[in-house]
Motif scaffolding. Sequence first.
Motif, PDB file in Angstrom:
ATOM      1  N   SER A 137       0.817  -1.215   0.000  1.00 51.23           N
ATOM      2  CA  SER A 137       0.000   0.000   0.000  1.00 51.23           C
ATOM      3  C   SER A 137       0.852   1.266   0.000  1.00 51.23           C
ATOM      4  CB  SER A 137      -0.931   0.015   1.220  1.00 51.23           C
ATOM      5  OG  SER A 137      -1.849  -1.057   1.170  1.00 51.23           O
ATOM      6  N   LEU A 138       2.171   1.121   0.132  1.00 53.51           N
ATOM      7  CA  LEU A 138       3.048   2.282   0.123  1.00 53.51           C
ATOM      8  C   LEU A 138       2.995   2.953  -1.246  1.00 53.51           C
ATOM      9  CD1 LEU A 138       6.088   0.714   2.019  1.00 53.51           C
ATOM     10  CD2 LEU A 138       4.453   2.385   2.924  1.00 53.51           C
ATOM     11  N   SER A 139       3.189   4.248  -1.251  1.00 54.08           N
ATOM     12  CA  SER A 139       2.972   5.025  -2.471  1.00 54.08           C
ATOM     13  C   SER A 139       3.943   4.669  -3.588  1.00 54.08           C
ATOM     14  CB  SER A 139       3.088   6.523  -2.160  1.00 54.08           C
ATOM     15  OG  SER A 139       4.396   6.846  -1.713  1.00 54.08           O
ATOM     16  N   PHE A 140       5.114   4.112  -3.241  1.00 54.98           N
ATOM     17  CA  PHE A 140       6.112   3.827  -4.274  1.00 54.98           C
ATOM     18  C   PHE A 140       6.105   2.367  -4.723  1.00 54.98           C
ATOM     19  CE2 PHE A 140       8.069   3.979  -0.058  1.00 54.98           C
ATOM     20  CZ  PHE A 140       8.545   2.685   0.085  1.00 54.98           C
ATOM     21  N   VAL A 141       5.109   1.593  -4.284  1.00 61.24           N
ATOM     22  CA  VAL A 141       4.981   0.198  -4.701  1.00 61.24           C
ATOM     23  C   VAL A 141       3.911   0.108  -5.787  1.00 61.24           C
ATOM     24  CG1 VAL A 141       4.446  -2.162  -3.984  1.00 61.24           C
ATOM     25  CG2 VAL A 141       5.679  -0.629  -2.429  1.00 61.24           C
ATOM     26  N   GLN A 142       4.237  -0.597  -6.872  1.00 61.15           N
ATOM     27  CA  GLN A 142       3.339  -0.703  -8.020  1.00 61.15           C
ATOM     28  C   GLN A 142       2.978  -2.162  -8.269  1.00 61.15           C
ATOM     29  OE1 GLN A 142       6.111   0.869 -10.833  1.00 61.15           O
ATOM     30  NE2 GLN A 142       5.622   3.015 -10.396  1.00 61.15           N
ATOM     31  N   LYS A 143       1.758  -2.389  -8.719  1.00 61.37           N
ATOM     32  CA  LYS A 143       1.292  -3.739  -9.053  1.00 61.37           C
ATOM     33  C   LYS A 143       1.529  -3.989 -10.530  1.00 61.37           C
ATOM     34  CE  LYS A 143      -1.279  -7.502  -8.017  1.00 61.37           C
ATOM     35  NZ  LYS A 143      -1.037  -8.300  -9.218  1.00 61.37           N
ATOM     36  N   ASN A 144       2.058  -5.173 -10.863  1.00 61.87           N
ATOM     37  CA  ASN A 144       2.176  -5.550 -12.274  1.00 61.87           C
ATOM     38  C   ASN A 144       1.806  -7.019 -12.430  1.00 61.87           C
ATOM     39  OD1 ASN A 144       4.464  -7.232 -11.726  1.00 61.87           O
ATOM     40  ND2 ASN A 144       5.789  -5.460 -11.864  1.00 61.87           N
ATOM     41  N   GLN A 145       0.664  -7.259 -12.997  1.00 60.64           N
ATOM     42  CA  GLN A 145       0.121  -8.602 -13.179  1.00 60.64           C
ATOM     43  C   GLN A 145       0.088  -9.341 -11.843  1.00 60.64           C
ATOM     44  OE1 GLN A 145       2.550 -10.174 -16.412  1.00 60.64           O
ATOM     45  NE2 GLN A 145       1.142  -9.363 -17.919  1.00 60.64           N
ATOM     46  N   ASN A 146       0.901 -10.397 -11.669  1.00 58.08           N
ATOM     47  CA  ASN A 146       0.828 -11.206 -10.452  1.00 58.08           C
ATOM     48  C   ASN A 146       1.861 -10.821  -9.407  1.00 58.08           C
ATOM     49  OD1 ASN A 146      -1.250 -12.796 -11.583  1.00 58.08           O
ATOM     50  ND2 ASN A 146       0.261 -14.048 -12.664  1.00 58.08           N
ATOM     51  N   ASN A 147       2.623  -9.768  -9.659  1.00 55.70           N
ATOM     52  CA  ASN A 147       3.688  -9.380  -8.737  1.00 55.70           C
ATOM     53  C   ASN A 147       3.631  -7.884  -8.448  1.00 55.70           C
ATOM     54  OD1 ASN A 147       5.328 -11.967  -8.511  1.00 55.70           O
ATOM     55  ND2 ASN A 147       5.262 -11.722 -10.722  1.00 55.70           N
ATOM     56  N   TRP A 148       4.546  -7.464  -7.591  1.00 56.92           N
ATOM     57  CA  TRP A 148       4.673  -6.051  -7.242  1.00 56.92           C
ATOM     58  C   TRP A 148       6.119  -5.630  -7.462  1.00 56.92           C
ATOM     59  CZ3 TRP A 148       1.369  -9.399  -5.107  1.00 56.92           C
ATOM     60  CH2 TRP A 148       0.058  -8.988  -4.846  1.00 56.92           C
ATOM     61  N   ASN A 149       6.326  -4.342  -7.626  1.00 53.39           N
ATOM     62  CA  ASN A 149       7.680  -3.828  -7.760  1.00 53.39           C
ATOM     63  C   ASN A 149       7.742  -2.389  -7.286  1.00 53.39           C
ATOM     64  OD1 ASN A 149       6.292  -3.379 -10.584  1.00 53.39           O
ATOM     65  ND2 ASN A 149       7.927  -1.862 -10.443  1.00 53.39           N
ATOM     66  N   PHE A 150       8.956  -1.944  -6.980  1.00 54.35           N
ATOM     67  CA  PHE A 150       9.201  -0.541  -6.670  1.00 54.35           C
ATOM     68  C   PHE A 150       9.527   0.187  -7.970  1.00 54.35           C
ATOM     69  CE2 PHE A 150      11.105  -1.567  -2.208  1.00 54.35           C
ATOM     70  CZ  PHE A 150       9.856  -1.978  -1.790  1.00 54.35           C
ATOM     71  N   HIS A 151       9.251   1.494  -8.001  1.00 55.69           N
ATOM     72  CA  HIS A 151       9.766   2.283  -9.107  1.00 55.69           C
ATOM     73  C   HIS A 151      11.288   2.173  -9.089  1.00 55.69           C
ATOM     74  CE1 HIS A 151      11.015   5.719 -11.503  1.00 55.69           C
ATOM     75  NE2 HIS A 151       9.822   5.675 -12.070  1.00 55.69           N
ATOM     76  N   GLU A 152      11.910   2.065 -10.282  1.00 53.13           N
ATOM     77  CA  GLU A 152      13.344   1.798 -10.375  1.00 53.13           C
ATOM     78  C   GLU A 152      14.185   2.808  -9.601  1.00 53.13           C
ATOM     79  OE1 GLU A 152      15.053  -0.612 -11.661  1.00 53.13           O
ATOM     80  OE2 GLU A 152      13.770  -1.661 -13.082  1.00 53.13           O
ATOM     81  N   LEU A 153      13.844   4.086  -9.695  1.00 45.64           N
ATOM     82  CA  LEU A 153      14.629   5.108  -9.006  1.00 45.64           C
ATOM     83  C   LEU A 153      14.563   4.903  -7.501  1.00 45.64           C
ATOM     84  CD1 LEU A 153      16.289   7.715  -9.004  1.00 45.64           C
ATOM     85  CD2 LEU A 153      14.141   8.996  -9.059  1.00 45.64           C
ATOM     86  N   ILE A 154      13.369   4.587  -6.997  1.00 48.18           N
ATOM     87  CA  ILE A 154      13.196   4.366  -5.567  1.00 48.18           C
ATOM     88  C   ILE A 154      13.915   3.089  -5.145  1.00 48.18           C
ATOM     89  CG2 ILE A 154      11.473   3.995  -3.758  1.00 48.18           C
ATOM     90  CD1 ILE A 154       9.490   5.529  -5.563  1.00 48.18           C
TER      91      ILE A 154
END
Length: 668
Positions: free
Chosen positions: A293-310
Amino acid sequence: MGEIQTDFNELHTFSDYLIGRESELTGFRNFLAIDQLRVMNIYGQAGIGKTYLLNVLEQLSLNDGDIFIRMDSSDFNHTPHDFIAHVNLSLGSYTQPMTETNPTIFDLKIKLAQLLQSSRVIIAIDTYENMADLDRWIRQFFLIHTDPSIKIIITGRHRLSGEWVESPIWRAQVQHNPLNFFTKKEITLFLNQRNIEDESMIKTLHDFTEGHPLALALACLSFQEQEDSADFRSTEIQHVLLELTKRWLSEVSNDDILNLIEAAAMFKQFNQHSLSVVLEREISYENFIELTSLSFVQKNQNNWNFHELIQDSIKVDLLQRSPEKFAYFKGKVVGYYQKRLIQTRNLDDIAMFFYHIGDDLIQSVFFHSKTIDKNRFYIELVDDYNFPDVICFFEKIKHDVGVSKTAFYNRVSNQTFHFFASSEHNLKELKLIGPDYIQLMGLDSTKLLRDYSGNLHAISVVVPVHKGTIDHLSKQPVSRAYFNQLTDGEWKKLQCPKEDAGAYFIRFLDFVDPSDTDARIALMYDLLPLLLTGAKIIVSSPLPFFQELVKSFGFIEIPRALHYDYGETSPSPTYELDLSGARLIEYMSHLSKDLSQTNQYKMISDYLNLTVREGEILKLIIEGNTNTEIGKQLYVAEITVKKHISRIFKKAGVKNRAQLVKKVMENI
């Protein structure tokens, strides 16, 4: 009630803030003009420019004679009483505040109604992500019991959710305005306004910040204190990344979640299971939801990731604070993908394995920090129907032959890798290969990279080695040096049926636009499945960039296959990666042997209950050493090595080296 009179295109005073935010200012104007809209929700990651934008909106409103009440969630206790008291206090800039000791919402309603007779009233609440405890009261009490013409601006790291969007009534009253990173054009304008006009420096700052406003501002200030871009990179990059990390992690107050963040940052993409494996404990549903739920965490299909810069900022911070913890997490993540790859032989798993190995060149070329849109490209096999496109491709690049160059930047290691091919090299290459070569080797040797509009971006020629191609390969430039040095036994082994190709010769990669980094990454990413074929992979090139790249993958130079087919001044080594038979497991072990090596082998030795000497021998076995080589390295007799290995086999419950390696890899 005032109308907005300001010309947004002539706000010279606010030129710094207006870059990349023109649509938000238009949205603000529309928000004020539509009576039905009560709440403007501005949201985005830390450092994206929410507070700066709010400053501009406040000044614009004041210029138009509006009453702009500015609040920050950190300025008052989150109770209805203190909220009302803080609004009342803020009214002192415009009128006499209410004198009641404990003003109520109804007192405030009367006061605001009086102000509305002559001015528009805007209440802005900043850092709203910290006001979950007051959210329901604001929505169901404050907004309901105040005049609907009062405009509310809510800024925070998260998009308003819950009843704000679930209720049709509230949904119709909220305008959502996400803030995005700057585009390349906006980055250039931002830097030009600060007297940075050198194209190479603009590219440096673009690659480093990816358009994150705060990162760009910090990097710009750091650069202006240096004499050149090299000084900026060597002395200031860590300072900028660490400052960004502080900003992003300010929304985290729980040590358990911070530990999850550090582990998750080591993954290109993660889920609840992968984090549980790496941390060796079950991650609770509640903690995982809090993390994602953190603002810099993104959902992509079946997984999650951080923005690359973060993600890179957090990794640099962890590496600086605790290199041991960084190495431990890195080793565990690599081990996780080693196991998956052995079990699945899946392309995504082998891609993730190579990403997490951590080789800077491989990461930069195959996993560029900019996220590639997977829907932009697709691979098309060449056949009779599209062979005319191959002919057109070669005609085009022959007509436009010139220098090819691009750069791949790795933020964590702060390195840039430069690909360069001179026009002379490109011209020579086009004399050595073309449509006739492809027909000679078979159309199935060639693939086209297209976008979904059908435009052709690149071509690859990878020749499968079998009885139908080996004679041609032994006669053609570039490949003949390798095939003519084979022994009779090696030659015979490669003279197999087409469907049983035992090797692949990577002959040619080229692009319509040599500077199209995304196309280059997409085409090279398509080469990764070759590692799962159980075959030899051969490549030859005079270009230093490709030589270093294949060596990073573990290719070995074949001394007798050096040639000068590109010219007397262009020596071209030939490299081979032999993954035939059961060598994939040993190959992965070799690549990852330096990752947290001490921790990995200690865990393995403990798991198998080995002695110190047995642990040393196990390590050398996994690295591919023979009994003789092990004896020389440990200064013991070969017969002693054999005795130790017998005991290791017994403890591991295996019969030979191949079984031992497999068992070790499955238990790392």
